[in-house]
Design an enzyme around this catalytic site. Structure first.
Site, mmCIF file in Angstrom:
data_model
loop_
_atom_site.group_PDB
_atom_site.id
_atom_site.type_symbol
_atom_site.label_atom_id
_atom_site.label_comp_id
_atom_site.label_asym_id
_atom_site.label_seq_id
_atom_site.Cartn_x
_atom_site.Cartn_y
_atom_site.Cartn_z
ATOM 1 N N ASP A 1 26.930 -27.775 -29.843
ATOM 2 C CA ASP A 1 26.883 -27.944 -31.300
ATOM 3 C C ASP A 1 28.325 -27.943 -31.802
ATOM 4 O OD1 ASP A 1 25.862 -28.010 -33.980
ATOM 5 O OD2 ASP A 1 26.231 -25.865 -34.143
ATOM 6 N N SER A 2 28.482 -28.304 -33.061
ATOM 7 C CA SER A 2 29.818 -28.297 -33.664
ATOM 8 C C SER A 2 30.371 -26.876 -33.792
ATOM 9 C CB SER A 2 29.744 -28.919 -35.057
ATOM 10 O OG SER A 2 28.838 -28.178 -35.845
ATOM 11 N N TYR B 1 31.313 -30.686 -38.341
ATOM 12 C CA TYR B 1 31.277 -32.122 -38.055
ATOM 13 C C TYR B 1 30.665 -32.893 -39.234
ATOM 14 C CZ TYR B 1 31.980 -31.476 -32.938
ATOM 15 O OH TYR B 1 32.460 -31.182 -31.683
ATOM 16 N N GLY B 2 29.789 -32.201 -39.982
ATOM 17 C CA GLY B 2 28.960 -32.881 -40.978
ATOM 18 C C GLY B 2 29.737 -33.533 -42.104
ATOM 19 N N CYS C 1 22.812 -30.455 -32.329
ATOM 20 C CA CYS C 1 23.511 -30.722 -33.585
ATOM 21 C C CYS C 1 22.880 -31.968 -34.190
ATOM 22 C CB CYS C 1 24.995 -30.964 -33.299
ATOM 23 S SG CYS C 1 25.944 -31.430 -34.748
ATOM 24 N N ASN C 2 22.321 -31.835 -35.373
ATOM 25 C CA ASN C 2 21.686 -32.988 -36.015
ATOM 26 C C ASN C 2 22.699 -34.074 -36.352
ATOM 27 O OD1 ASN C 2 18.632 -32.390 -37.176
ATOM 28 N ND2 ASN C 2 19.806 -30.565 -36.650
ATOM 29 N N THR C 3 23.902 -33.645 -36.736
ATOM 30 C CA THR C 3 24.915 -34.618 -37.136
ATOM 31 C C THR C 3 25.256 -35.528 -35.960
ATOM 32 O OG1 THR C 3 25.761 -32.927 -38.633
ATOM 33 C CG2 THR C 3 27.183 -34.810 -38.221
ATOM 34 N N GLU D 1 28.185 -19.861 -40.676
ATOM 35 C CA GLU D 1 29.320 -19.550 -39.781
ATOM 36 C C GLU D 1 30.034 -18.271 -40.232
ATOM 37 O OE1 GLU D 1 30.696 -21.378 -36.938
ATOM 38 O OE2 GLU D 1 28.889 -22.602 -36.914
ATOM 39 N N CYS E 1 19.407 -29.441 -39.707
ATOM 40 C CA CYS E 1 20.702 -28.957 -39.222
ATOM 41 C C CYS E 1 20.419 -27.687 -38.438
ATOM 42 C CB CYS E 1 21.630 -28.656 -40.397
ATOM 43 S SG CYS E 1 23.184 -27.885 -39.894
ATOM 44 N N THR E 2 21.013 -27.593 -37.258
ATOM 45 C CA THR E 2 20.663 -26.454 -36.404
ATOM 46 C C THR E 2 21.182 -25.112 -36.939
ATOM 47 O OG1 THR E 2 22.508 -27.162 -35.024
ATOM 48 C CG2 THR E 2 20.283 -27.629 -34.228
ATOM 49 N N HIS E 3 22.069 -25.166 -37.920
ATOM 50 C CA HIS E 3 22.493 -23.906 -38.544
ATOM 51 C C HIS E 3 21.409 -23.333 -39.462
ATOM 52 C CE1 HIS E 3 26.487 -25.215 -37.312
ATOM 53 N NE2 HIS E 3 27.011 -24.091 -37.746
HETATM 54 N N1 DGL Z 1 24.780 -27.692 -36.744
HETATM 55 C C1 DGL Z 1 25.144 -29.010 -37.031
HETATM 56 C C2 DGL Z 1 23.988 -29.899 -37.376
HETATM 57 O O1 DGL Z 1 22.950 -29.665 -36.878
HETATM 58 C C3 DGL Z 1 26.383 -29.412 -37.652
HETATM 59 C C4 DGL Z 1 26.939 -28.712 -38.776
HETATM 60 C C5 DGL Z 1 28.318 -29.223 -39.028
HETATM 61 O O2 DGL Z 1 29.147 -29.123 -38.152
HETATM 62 O O3 DGL Z 1 28.580 -29.739 -40.124
HETATM 63 O O4 DGL Z 1 24.088 -30.833 -38.107
#
Ligand code: DGL
Length: 261
Positions: A6-7, A38-39, A69-71, A147, A179-181
């Site tokens: 993931d990011s 990353y988003g 990571c969805n992004t 985070e 988003c995995t967060h």
């Molecule tokens: N956890 C990530 C996702 O699923 C990325 C969040 C990010 O880095 O912006 O999109």
């Protein structure tokens, strides 16, 4: 072993599911904490980072990769598939299939700007269930909240209420946490939605998909170690990241430094 990246630390939601569902399987996690988020970045950068992250895990011995990571799943899967020759699992498709199966017709999708801007969830949902209406909402403050370990603070509830207001107005019956967060923010997200809205968690869905794949592909499963070895790599090791990861997983996590290029 299984490689997961993931990011940042948000992909640990996938690790949590994996530890529950496949507790003996060896895995290595990589969180790109030096370059998160990353988003907010453009597609070319997300593609480059995604390929570098996957290559790093393969160099450590990953025989399967989960893009947690969805992004990256939204914009870089074709590039990663071309770059690494191991089976690749991503989080968007399993979440879409689940949402299509359980919705009454109105699905909300929340994610980073990159994910929502890519339009991938809306497109795939339309393919899977053409009569379903979908509504996207970018929530750029959610990743830093997680985070920074602020997910359970009152401020998280206030921000969630503001982001989810337009989706409430659309009368969604199902919400994809794109988003995995975001699973760490579930209590705040739930509190901002009417009772009865179903929540789809891609972290859970991707691990279910992987478990099913392994149960039907014994030869691939045989290449994965099953001694319960767990490694956690990040591109920027800090005491904060180690404390947050340990708290989220409910056990001491030793972070190892990874140099990515
Ligand atoms: N956890 C990530 C996702 O699923 C990325 C969040 C990010 O880095 O912006 O999109």
């Amino acid at each position: 072993m299984i490689g997961i990246f993931d990011s940042g630390l948000g992909g640990l939601t996938v690790v949590k599911e994996l530890m529950k569902r496949l507790p003996r399987h060896d895995f290595a996690y990589f969180g790109d904490t030096a370059r998160t988020p990353y988003g907010t970045k453009g597609p070319a950068v997300i593609k480059r980072f995604g390929v570098e992250d996957a290559r790093f895990l393969v160099s450590k011995g990953a025989k399967i990769i989960i893009v947690a990571c969805n992004t990256v799943s939204a914009v870089a899967i074709a590039e990663i598939r071309a770059a690494v020759k191991v089976p690749l699992f991503e989080v968007v498709v399993p979440a879409v299939l689940k949402a299509a199966a359980i919705t009454d017709g109105r699905v909300g999708i929340i994610g980073t700007r990159g994910t929502i801007g890519s339009g991938i969830y809306a497109r795939l949902l339309e393919d899977a269930a053409p009569t379903v209406k979908s509504f996207g909402q970018a929530c750029p403050l959610f990743v830093p909240l997680v985070e920074e370990d602020w997910a359970t603070k009152p401020e998280a509830r206030t921000i969630a209420a503001a982001y989810l207001k337009p989706l409430r107005a659309r009368k969604i019956d199902t919400l994809i946490l794109g988003c995995t967060h975001y699973p760490f923010l579930k209590p705040a997200i739930r509190a901002a939605l009417p009772k009865g809205v179903r929540i789809v968690d891609p972290a859970h869905e991707v691990v279910e998909q992987l478990a099913h794949f392994l149960s039907t592909h014994a030869a691939v499963d045989a290449t994965l170690g099953k001694r319960g070895v767990r490694r956690f790599y990040v591109s920027d090791v800090t005491a904060h990241a180690a404390a947050v990861a340990s708290r989220w997983l409910g056990k001491p996590v030793v972070l190892e430094h990874a140099t990515i290029s």
